[in-house]
Enzyme design. Structure first.
Site, short mmCIF file in Angstrom:
data_model
loop_
_atom_site.label_atom_id
_atom_site.label_comp_id
_atom_site.label_asym_id
_atom_site.label_seq_id
_atom_site.Cartn_x
_atom_site.Cartn_y
_atom_site.Cartn_z
N ARG A 92 0.89 -1.27 -0.15
CA ARG A 92 -0.03 -0.05 0.01
C ARG A 92 1.03 1.30 0.02
O ARG A 92 0.60 2.31 -0.66
CB ARG A 92 -0.80 -0.15 1.12
CG ARG A 92 -2.00 -1.13 0.95
CD ARG A 92 -2.88 -1.31 2.03
NE ARG A 92 -3.59 -0.11 2.55
CZ ARG A 92 -4.37 -0.02 3.60
NH1 ARG A 92 -4.39 -0.97 4.53
NH2 ARG A 92 -4.95 1.11 3.96
N GLN A 123 -10.21 8.94 8.76
CA GLN A 123 -9.99 7.56 9.06
C GLN A 123 -8.76 7.01 8.18
O GLN A 123 -8.32 5.97 8.24
CB GLN A 123 -11.33 6.72 8.70
CG GLN A 123 -12.35 6.92 9.71
CD GLN A 123 -13.63 6.38 8.87
OE1 GLN A 123 -14.07 5.45 9.40
NE2 GLN A 123 -14.39 7.24 8.12
N ASN A 124 -8.25 7.96 7.28
CA ASN A 124 -7.38 7.47 6.34
C ASN A 124 -5.82 7.38 6.92
O ASN A 124 -5.78 8.37 7.97
CB ASN A 124 -7.29 8.55 5.08
CG ASN A 124 -8.65 8.38 4.60
OD1 ASN A 124 -9.42 7.53 4.68
ND2 ASN A 124 -8.87 9.29 3.71
N HIS A 141 -7.17 6.33 12.59
CA HIS A 141 -6.52 5.12 12.55
C HIS A 141 -4.98 5.12 12.38
O HIS A 141 -4.57 4.10 11.85
CB HIS A 141 -7.27 4.56 11.15
CG HIS A 141 -8.65 4.07 11.58
ND1 HIS A 141 -9.69 4.10 10.38
CD2 HIS A 141 -9.38 4.12 12.67
CE1 HIS A 141 -11.03 3.59 10.98
NE2 HIS A 141 -10.75 3.76 12.32
N CYS A 152 8.85 -1.75 23.01
CA CYS A 152 8.93 -0.64 23.77
C CYS A 152 8.18 0.60 23.26
O CYS A 152 7.95 1.57 23.83
CB CYS A 152 10.43 -0.03 24.02
SG CYS A 152 10.91 0.46 22.44
N SER A 212 -17.86 4.95 4.27
CA SER A 212 -19.06 4.04 4.26
C SER A 212 -19.84 4.01 5.36
O SER A 212 -20.82 3.58 5.61
CB SER A 212 -18.45 2.73 3.75
OG SER A 212 -17.48 2.24 4.68
N GLU A 238 -22.27 7.02 -3.27
CA GLU A 238 -23.28 5.89 -2.98
C GLU A 238 -23.97 6.39 -1.65
O GLU A 238 -23.52 7.18 -0.65
CB GLU A 238 -22.53 4.72 -2.57
CG GLU A 238 -21.92 4.28 -4.08
CD GLU A 238 -21.12 2.92 -3.60
OE1 GLU A 238 -21.20 2.01 -2.58
OE2 GLU A 238 -20.16 2.64 -4.50
N ALA A 254 -15.88 13.61 -4.13
CA ALA A 254 -15.59 14.58 -3.15
C ALA A 254 -14.68 15.52 -3.77
O ALA A 254 -14.86 16.99 -3.79
CB ALA A 254 -14.64 13.87 -2.15
P1 OAD Z 1 -14.51 2.61 2.78
O1 OAD Z 1 -13.67 2.06 1.61
O2 OAD Z 1 -15.27 1.45 3.57
O3 OAD Z 1 -15.69 3.39 2.00
C1 OAD Z 1 -15.40 4.29 0.98
C2 OAD Z 1 -16.31 5.30 0.55
O4 OAD Z 1 -15.83 6.21 -0.18
C3 OAD Z 1 -17.92 4.56 -0.07
O5 OAD Z 1 -18.79 4.74 0.67
C4 OAD Z 1 -17.58 5.17 -1.40
O6 OAD Z 1 -19.12 5.02 -2.14
C5 OAD Z 1 -17.03 6.44 -1.20
N1 OAD Z 1 -16.34 6.88 -2.47
C6 OAD Z 1 -15.68 6.18 -3.45
N2 OAD Z 1 -15.29 6.97 -4.19
C7 OAD Z 1 -15.59 8.46 -3.67
C8 OAD Z 1 -15.22 9.63 -4.16
N3 OAD Z 1 -14.58 10.04 -5.46
N4 OAD Z 1 -15.56 10.72 -3.47
C9 OAD Z 1 -16.38 10.55 -2.42
N5 OAD Z 1 -16.69 9.20 -1.75
C10 OAD Z 1 -16.12 8.47 -2.63
O7 OAD Z 1 -13.59 3.39 3.61
P2 OAD Z 1 -13.76 4.05 4.87
O8 OAD Z 1 -15.21 4.40 5.35
O9 OAD Z 1 -12.89 5.05 5.30
O10 OAD Z 1 -10.01 0.98 8.80
O11 OAD Z 1 -13.43 2.67 5.96
C11 OAD Z 1 -13.44 3.02 7.13
C12 OAD Z 1 -12.37 2.09 7.93
O12 OAD Z 1 -12.60 0.60 7.42
C13 OAD Z 1 -10.96 2.24 7.27
O13 OAD Z 1 -10.19 3.65 7.75
C14 OAD Z 1 -10.19 1.25 7.42
C15 OAD Z 1 -11.02 0.26 6.96
O14 OAD Z 1 -10.94 -0.86 7.80
C16 OAD Z 1 -8.75 0.50 9.22
O15 OAD Z 1 -7.99 -0.14 8.59
C17 OAD Z 1 -8.79 0.14 10.53
#
Ligand code: OAD
Length: 261
Positions: A92, A123-124, A141, A152, A212, A238, A254
């Protein structure tokens, strides 16, 4: 409280006028003119236009070498197969080397100068908000460019070019290091959620962008804001489980929408 009350009057009047025009982007832009306190929660979708793959969305779920991302990104995997966890995170970080902030990251960075108070919770783990100039980002996160000693807890900052990760072992106690990110089955960094919740409870407008809204506790922040009376705006192409709670859902990417606001 007085500030929030007059902001609510403005919301009411704007909604009355704009419901006749029906343009949600204009509605939010208009409210932003008198808003003082803004809170923003971002997720993987805000970085999608920078070329960073999302975990969910578009009907799919990320998989790495046949393993779901929430298995390889788990506390259990760190215990049972740390090299595999590093392989996934190094992959990544390799992808991220080619990624730059997009107009949404830059627009949010500018909001710091525009509003009395701007709290950004992400969350990124990709560091793109900071690369765009955002300060004091609450990274709930963690950050993919940092590693942490499993023994340590010493932290090591990596550059974008340190792929694979470097150092490989803790420079202090020679124990293995792991990515300094929150994995499934782990707690958020101390105080991170609380800071976000405080901002959510005090803001005039809360934006939930590119998430999401499935992973708690971060997904609870828009609910905290809504309960405290904030105007809730979602930006996402979505529907999400939060969409029904939002005052406005701006459907689309976005990068395009945030810069219009
Ligand atoms: P997700 O991958 O679950 O969701 C991404 C969201 O972005 C979806 O709802 C898409 O519809 C939306 N999306 C896609 N393209 C887009 C765009 N161009 N503009 C706006 N929105 C768009 O990502 P997160 O909700 O961030 O945690 O996931 C939450 C957490 O789940 C992450 O931080 C990660 C993952 O597991 C850990 O790793 C602890």
């Amino acid at each position: 409280m007085k500030g929030k009350y007059s902001f609510h009057n403005k919301v009411f009047k704007t909604l009355q006028v704009m419901s006749q025009k029906g343009n949600d982007v204009e509605k939010v832009s208009d409210l932003l003119k008198s808003a003082k306190r803004i809170a923003v929660l971002t997720g993987a979708g805000i970085s999608a236009e920078s070329g960073v793959p999302t975990f969910r969305g578009g009907g799919g779920t990320a998989v790495w070498k046949g393993m779901r991302f929430d298995k390889i990104s788990s506390a259990e995997m760190v215990r049972s197969d740390l090299p595999a966890v590093w392989e996934w995170f190094d992959y990544r970080r390799g992808v991220l080397r080619a990624c730059e902030p997009n107009p949404a990251h830059f627009a949010i960075a500018e909001w710091q100068e525009r509003f009395e108070s701007l709290t950004l919770v992400t969350q990124n783990i990709d560091g793109l908000h900071r690369a765009a100039g955002s300060r004091d980002v609450i990274e709930v996160h963690g950050n993919i460019h940092r590693s942490r000693c499993v023994n340590c807890s010493k932290l090591f900052q990596m550059s974008r070019d340190d792929v694979p990760h470097d150092p490989d072992m803790c420079k202090v106690c020679k124990s293995p290091v792991r990515p300094d990110v929150v994995l499934f089955g782990e707690m958020l960094p101390e105080g991170a959620y609380e800071k976000g919740a405080e901002a959510a409870a005090l803001c005039d407008i809360f934006f939930t962008i590119g998430t999401s809204a499935l992973v708690y506790p971060a997904a609870a922040l828009p609910e905290v804001a809504k309960r405290a009376g904030a105007f809730l705006v979602e930006i996402n192409p979505e529907e999400t489980p939060l969409s029904h709670l939002c005052d406005v859902s701006l459907k689309g990417p976005a990068g395009e929408i945030v810069s219009k606001l």
